[in-house]
Design a protein around this motif. Structure first.
Motif, PDB file in Angstrom:
ATOM      1  N   SER A 388       0.821  -1.205   0.000  1.00 38.69           N
ATOM      2  CA  SER A 388       0.000   0.000   0.000  1.00 38.69           C
ATOM      3  C   SER A 388       0.860   1.263   0.000  1.00 38.69           C
ATOM      4  O   SER A 388       0.337   2.374  -0.033  1.00 38.69           O
ATOM      5  N   SER A 389       2.183   1.073   0.002  1.00 39.76           N
ATOM      6  CA  SER A 389       3.089   2.224   0.035  1.00 39.76           C
ATOM      7  C   SER A 389       3.188   2.875  -1.344  1.00 39.76           C
ATOM      8  O   SER A 389       2.987   2.236  -2.378  1.00 39.76           O
ATOM      9  N   ASP A 390       3.494   4.166  -1.359  1.00 42.70           N
ATOM     10  CA  ASP A 390       3.660   4.892  -2.623  1.00 42.70           C
ATOM     11  C   ASP A 390       4.787   4.285  -3.462  1.00 42.70           C
ATOM     12  O   ASP A 390       4.701   4.224  -4.689  1.00 42.70           O
ATOM     13  N   ARG A 391       5.829   3.831  -2.788  1.00 40.84           N
ATOM     14  CA  ARG A 391       6.976   3.268  -3.503  1.00 40.84           C
ATOM     15  C   ARG A 391       6.564   2.043  -4.311  1.00 40.84           C
ATOM     16  O   ARG A 391       6.941   1.886  -5.474  1.00 40.84           O
ATOM     17  N   TYR A 392       5.755   1.177  -3.694  1.00 36.92           N
ATOM     18  CA  TYR A 392       5.317  -0.017  -4.417  1.00 36.92           C
ATOM     19  C   TYR A 392       4.332   0.335  -5.525  1.00 36.92           C
ATOM     20  O   TYR A 392       4.391  -0.234  -6.628  1.00 36.92           O
ATOM     21  N   LEU A 393       3.417   1.247  -5.267  1.00 41.55           N
ATOM     22  CA  LEU A 393       2.436   1.625  -6.281  1.00 41.55           C
ATOM     23  C   LEU A 393       3.115   2.209  -7.516  1.00 41.55           C
ATOM     24  O   LEU A 393       2.690   1.964  -8.652  1.00 41.55           O
ATOM     25  N   ASN A 394       4.179   2.974  -7.305  1.00 39.45           N
ATOM     26  CA  ASN A 394       4.935   3.504  -8.447  1.00 39.45           C
ATOM     27  C   ASN A 394       5.631   2.381  -9.219  1.00 39.45           C
ATOM     28  O   ASN A 394       5.680   2.389 -10.454  1.00 39.45           O
ATOM     29  N   LEU A 395       6.180   1.421  -8.481  1.00 37.84           N
ATOM     30  CA  LEU A 395       6.838   0.276  -9.124  1.00 37.84           C
ATOM     31  C   LEU A 395       5.815  -0.534  -9.920  1.00 37.84           C
ATOM     32  O   LEU A 395       6.088  -0.954 -11.060  1.00 37.84           O
ATOM     33  N   LYS A 465       0.868 -11.645 -17.456  1.00 42.92           N
ATOM     34  CA  LYS A 465       1.677 -12.564 -16.649  1.00 42.92           C
ATOM     35  C   LYS A 465       3.144 -12.146 -16.644  1.00 42.92           C
ATOM     36  O   LYS A 465       3.802 -12.168 -15.595  1.00 42.92           O
ATOM     37  N   LYS A 466       3.643 -11.778 -17.818  1.00 46.58           N
ATOM     38  CA  LYS A 466       5.045 -11.360 -17.894  1.00 46.58           C
ATOM     39  C   LYS A 466       5.280 -10.096 -17.063  1.00 46.58           C
ATOM     40  O   LYS A 466       6.263  -9.994 -16.319  1.00 46.58           O
ATOM     41  N   GLY A 467       4.363  -9.130 -17.202  1.00 46.08           N
ATOM     42  CA  GLY A 467       4.505  -7.894 -16.430  1.00 46.08           C
ATOM     43  C   GLY A 467       4.469  -8.154 -14.936  1.00 46.08           C
ATOM     44  O   GLY A 467       5.251  -7.578 -14.163  1.00 46.08           O
ATOM     45  N   PHE A 468       3.583  -9.076 -14.516  1.00 43.88           N
ATOM     46  CA  PHE A 468       3.459  -9.372 -13.092  1.00 43.88           C
ATOM     47  C   PHE A 468       4.689 -10.124 -12.590  1.00 43.88           C
ATOM     48  O   PHE A 468       5.176  -9.867 -11.480  1.00 43.88           O
ATOM     49  N   THR A 469       5.212 -11.038 -13.402  1.00 37.68           N
ATOM     50  CA  THR A 469       6.442 -11.753 -13.028  1.00 37.68           C
ATOM     51  C   THR A 469       7.605 -10.782 -12.883  1.00 37.68           C
ATOM     52  O   THR A 469       8.387 -10.864 -11.926  1.00 37.68           O
ATOM     53  N   ASP A 470       7.715  -9.856 -13.839  1.00 35.68           N
ATOM     54  CA  ASP A 470       8.784  -8.848 -13.776  1.00 35.68           C
ATOM     55  C   ASP A 470       8.608  -7.950 -12.546  1.00 35.68           C
ATOM     56  O   ASP A 470       9.591  -7.566 -11.906  1.00 35.68           O
ATOM     57  N   LEU A 471       7.337  -7.630 -12.222  1.00 38.50           N
ATOM     58  CA  LEU A 471       7.073  -6.796 -11.049  1.00 38.50           C
ATOM     59  C   LEU A 471       7.521  -7.502  -9.777  1.00 38.50           C
ATOM     60  O   LEU A 471       8.180  -6.888  -8.919  1.00 38.50           O
ATOM     61  N   GLU A 472       7.184  -8.766  -9.641  1.00 35.10           N
ATOM     62  CA  GLU A 472       7.559  -9.498  -8.426  1.00 35.10           C
ATOM     63  C   GLU A 472       9.072  -9.623  -8.300  1.00 35.10           C
ATOM     64  O   GLU A 472       9.617  -9.549  -7.197  1.00 35.10           O
ATOM     65  N   SER A 473       9.737  -9.802  -9.427  1.00 28.71           N
ATOM     66  CA  SER A 473      11.199  -9.875  -9.401  1.00 28.71           C
ATOM     67  C   SER A 473      11.796  -8.533  -8.989  1.00 28.71           C
ATOM     68  O   SER A 473      12.714  -8.474  -8.160  1.00 28.71           O
TER      69      SER A 473
END
Length: 884
Positions: A388-395, A465-473
């Protein structure tokens, strides 16, 4: 018309043609005349509409801020839309002006408010060629007209909306023409840049420069200018703080226009386009500064609903807007009390926090004594806090923004949160089903058909899926592996310090800070004098005054009051300190299994305790024995209802806030400081409940009172029995448990299971003070009763607050005030006064001679002495003019 017909030579054979031409010409004349008459009527209707006059255009009205005042008339907060500082045209940099013109209105100096050439271009390219990048048809003057005079909402069918839109456009054209006559081109440019809302509380170019880049407008460089000018198209969509990639794309489009206009070189365009937007200096003006930040934040939410709930409207119709209508909001807060309350809370919480760090050194609260289910729960909650942090939302925006927009345009704006994507992945991998995920509330049933279609859309689903995988990495790298410099909360002079840690660790660090809330209420009026919702509003926004937590033993005085007033149990009656049980079928408790609670220290002494001692030592055993005598908890729930704690309110899941189970007698229910402090006004106000309120009145911009706060009041407890409870509460903080105050005070501590919550409720003749201490998560706690009880965690806050009030001359706190004089018959109920401070263990060890002396005790003489003592106190009070 006859001359026109002479132009045509028709033979007799051509008479039908002649008649046809004649009717065609007549129809054309009628249509032309109708058009001009219709246009004239349309223009007349516009002229009678709310088009501003030249005088109004030369003196445009701006939204008026609403001001919040304390009890003494001191302002301590404002609600406004326009946080602005007007900048004259001469002070605007040529680069800023040039970028505005080249991007928004290249022919600005060549038209008189309406650019017909641009309109035709937009109509041809956008409508016929579907070129969305063709630019807008509105001039800067027209855009200013929209800002100065907002469009009304259109309703009705398609035809009605279309006609309404046409009318609006004509009005804007007329206003634009008037603006061009009233102002110079330069003044229009300056007005537009000063009037525009750049969101995040920034109104006008100067506020935007300060908010987004911490600079004055003349210090902005080319890429920063392009970022702000780019926001003019859609400030929410191109918000560089929330959507950095979209803002960068838009900025680069502006830089291209600047290069085309000769403002920057081609090489500058190439280099500037590669630079990421730097938001490290972003600073939004917030409510965290100044006194009572938590109160002001909660007041905002309250006011949003107040006018609708009370049916209060403007004379001309419509709801009031606190950000525009210039209201004066007079509150009950006393800033002198507020300042001392904030100081007392922060000072003690610093001590609590130091103890917490010592206790948990080398240990992890997210795994301590946690089974597999608890581990999963704690991990999930921590993950939600991080994400819920701004840093994560930007990422997240960086990796998923584009594909999410593409999917939502195809599938009706379906939700695509992290949990939704994880649910879809489980379904794809045959680890779950749509029905299971809907039941688990991960997916909404109305979107299931779209989700099924998405899984079949190979291109969109694979990209997501690719975008989400890249996000988690990237999340693992940026949040858990890479340490960065950042500011975090600290109990130093500045209340923050610079550290180097991973973003993930910073969330855990802040989450391990104990929190607190304090509320001070005048019991006779219900006026809230001080409201402290936490230790630091900048770093911890969550308010702990309105939030509900388990109340522990602070509820016991209401159990005792019920036993004394309704069951006729004497406060001197003794009960054995042993474990009592309530079994299924006992009384009207409706239990399915036996309930056998322990004392807080899990020990039973076997000693005899009267009610004074039972409340003083907060013996669960005595409380359980009392409710066994009552036979049900409905009588307690009824008293609580009379004291402002509803016995019918339910949570969203249907569960009662105050359930019909015996464990409520030990505080097994969640209530807020507002509810508990309101309930304790009963004891401080001679048995009468007074609802806590925080608004005295609200005035409109003309000084007319549009709302007056009136608290609900009702009798809750007979004054006789209330006087007994006041003495019992005073006994709790007397003798060896004294608080070292001049002010008469009574109170009750509370501690919940695993020391997750510590409470203290205090009453004085003129003030009821409640305070709570604990972690936002219940595993953020102390590990022993000695460390985690309300007596240690919470009571000192009230004690220090009252000491500060007694010393502060500005606070006008009356230390000579007395509780209400007890009615006749009171002394017959309290003739065991001699036993109140004797420990039961000492009582059991008394000698035979002492017991004989007690048997010879003259009760009539004791009552006479007490009566004389009370009469002397009240005579002194009347002479001093003290309140009671």
């Amino acid at each position: 018309m006859a001359d026109i017909f002479k132009e045509f030579s028709f033979t007799d054979e051509d008479r039908p043609k002649r008649r046809r031409w004649k009717w065609i010409l007549i129809a054309l004349w009628v249509m032309t005349l109708s058009f001009f008459l219709g246009f004239l009527f349309f223009m007349l209707s516009l002229s009678n509409d709310d088009i501003p006059t030249f005088q109004e255009l030369e003196n445009p009205t701006y939204d008026l801020a609403s001001v919040v005042y304390d009890e003494n008339g001191t302002s301590f907060g404002k609600y406004y839309i326009e946080n602005r500082e007007n900048v004259p045209f001469e002070a605007l940099s040529p680069q800023l002006v040039g970028s505005l013109i080249s991007t928004e209105d290249a022919r600005f100096y060549n038209h008189a408010g309406i650019d017909l050439r641009a309109l035709f271009r937009v109509g041809f390219k956008t409508i016929l060629l579907s070129d969305d990048e063709s630019g807008g048809g509105s001039t800067i003057t027209q855009q200013l007209a929209k800002l100065l005079y907002s469009r009304p909402r259109l309703s009705g069918g398609f035809l009605k909306k279309t006609m309404g839109l046409v009318k609006i456009k004509f009005k804007e054209w007329i206003i634009s023409a008037k603006l061009e006559k009233s102002y110079t081109k330069e003044e229009i440019l300056a007005m537009y840049l000063n009037k525009f809302e750049f969101i995040n509380g920034a109104h006008g170019i100067q506020a935007a420069a300060e908010t987004y880049f911490n600079k004055n407008h003349e210090e902005l460089n080319d890429e920063e200018i392009a970022t702000l000018i780019g926001m003019l198209k859609n400030p929410s969509l191109y918000n560089p703080k929330r959507f950095p990639q979209k803002a960068k794309n838009r900025r680069n489009a502006v830089l291209m226009r600047m290069e085309s206009g000769g403002l920057i070189s081609k090489s500058a365009l190439d280099s500037l386009s590669q630079i990421e937007i730097d938001m490290s200096n972003f600073k939004r003006e917030t409510q965290s500064e100044g006194l009572a930040p938590y109160f002001r934040s909660e007041l905002t939410k309250y006011l949003r609903n107040l006018f609708k709930r009370e049916g209060i409207e403007k004379a001309e119709g419509g709801e009031y807007n606190i950000y525009k209508d210039g209201l004066k909001i007079y509150t009950t807060i006393d800033l002198n009390y507020q300042k001392l309350a904030e100081e007392a809370l922060v000072e003690h919480m610093e001590w609590n926090q130091k103890r917490y760090w010592r206790v948990w050194k080398g240990m992890n609260p997210w795994t301590f004594e946690a089974d597999s289910l608890q581990l999963e729960i704690r991990k999930d909650i921590l993950s939600r806090r991080v994400k819920s942090s701004d840093r994560y939302l930007n990422l997240r925006d960086k990796y998923l923004s584009s594909i999410s927009d593409e999917i939502r345009s195809e599938y009706k704006n379906i939700p695509l949160s992290d949990n939704v994507i994880k649910a879809l992945l489980r379904i794809e991998n045959k680890r779950s089903s749509f029905k299971a995920q809907v039941n688990a509330k991960k997916l909404k049933d109305e979107h299931v058909s779209d989700y099924k279609a998405l899984l079949k859309n190979e291109n969109l689903w694979s990209n997501l899926k690719k975008g989400f995988t890249d996000l988690e990495s990237a999340f693992e790298d940026e949040f858990k592996k890479s340490k960065v410099k950042m500011m975090v909360f600290d109990y130093n002079e500045n209340k923050e310090k610079e550290v180097e840690m991973t973003p993930f660790d910073s969330v855990k660090y802040h989450n391990q800070h104990l929190q607190s809330g304090l509320l001070a209420v005048e019991p006779q009026t219900g006026y809230i004098k001080a409201w402290v919702g936490g230790v630091n509003h900048k770093y911890f926004k969550y308010d702990h005054v309105n939030s509900r937590r388990q109340v522990g033993s602070t509820i016991k005085p209401f159990v005792y009051a019920t036993a004394i007033s309704l069951q006729g149990i004497s406060p001197c009656q003794q009960f054995e300190d042993i474990q009592y049980s309530i079994a299924p079928g006992d009384g009207n408790f409706n239990l399915n299994e036996q309930w056998s609670p322990a004392n807080a220290d899990e020990n039973f002494t076997g000693n005899m305790y009267n009610l004074w001692q039972g409340l003083l030592y907060s013996k669960n055993s005595i409380t359980v024995r009392l409710i066994k005598e009552m036979g049900n908890v409905d009588v307690i729930r009824e008293l609580l209802n009379n004291a402002g704690i509803s016995n019918t309110e339910r949570y969203d899941n249907g569960r009662l806030v105050v359930p019909r189970v015996p464990s409520i007698s030990l505080g097994a229910m969640d209530l807020s400081l507002v509810e508990m402090t309101g309930a304790y006004t009963v004891f401080a106000n001679n048995g009468n409940y007074t609802e806590p309120i925080f608004i005295k009145r609200i005035e409109d911009k003309n000084g007319k009172v549009i709302y007056t706060g009136v608290p609900e009041t009702k009798p809750a407890l007979n004054p006789m029995y209330n006087a007994v409870m006041v003495e019992m509460l005073r006994n709790n903080v007397g003798s060896g448990f004294g608080m070292g105050l001049k002010t008469p005070i009574g109170g009750k501590t509370g501690t919940t299971n695993d020391y997750a919550d510590g409470w203290f409720m205090g009453i004085t003749p003129e003030l009821v003070i409640g305070t709570w201490v604990g972690g936002d998560d219940k595993w953020i706690r102390f590990l022993t009763l000695d460390d985690g009880q309300g007596f240690v965690m919470a009571r000192p806050i009230v004690q220090e607050f009252l000491k500060k009030l007694e010393k502060d001359t500005l606070a006008t706190f009356n230390t000579n005030a007395k509780f209400a004089k007890p009615p006749r018959g009171f002394y017959e109920l309290v003739d065991c006064d001699r036993y109140k401070q004797i420990k039961p263990e000492e009582e059991q060890a008394q000698t035979l001679e002492e017991k004989i002396e007690l048997d010879q005790f003259d009760e009539d003489e004791f009552e006479e002495e007490l009566l004389e003592e009370f009469e002397e106190e009240f005579e002194e009070e009347e002479e001093e003019g003290g309140g009671g």
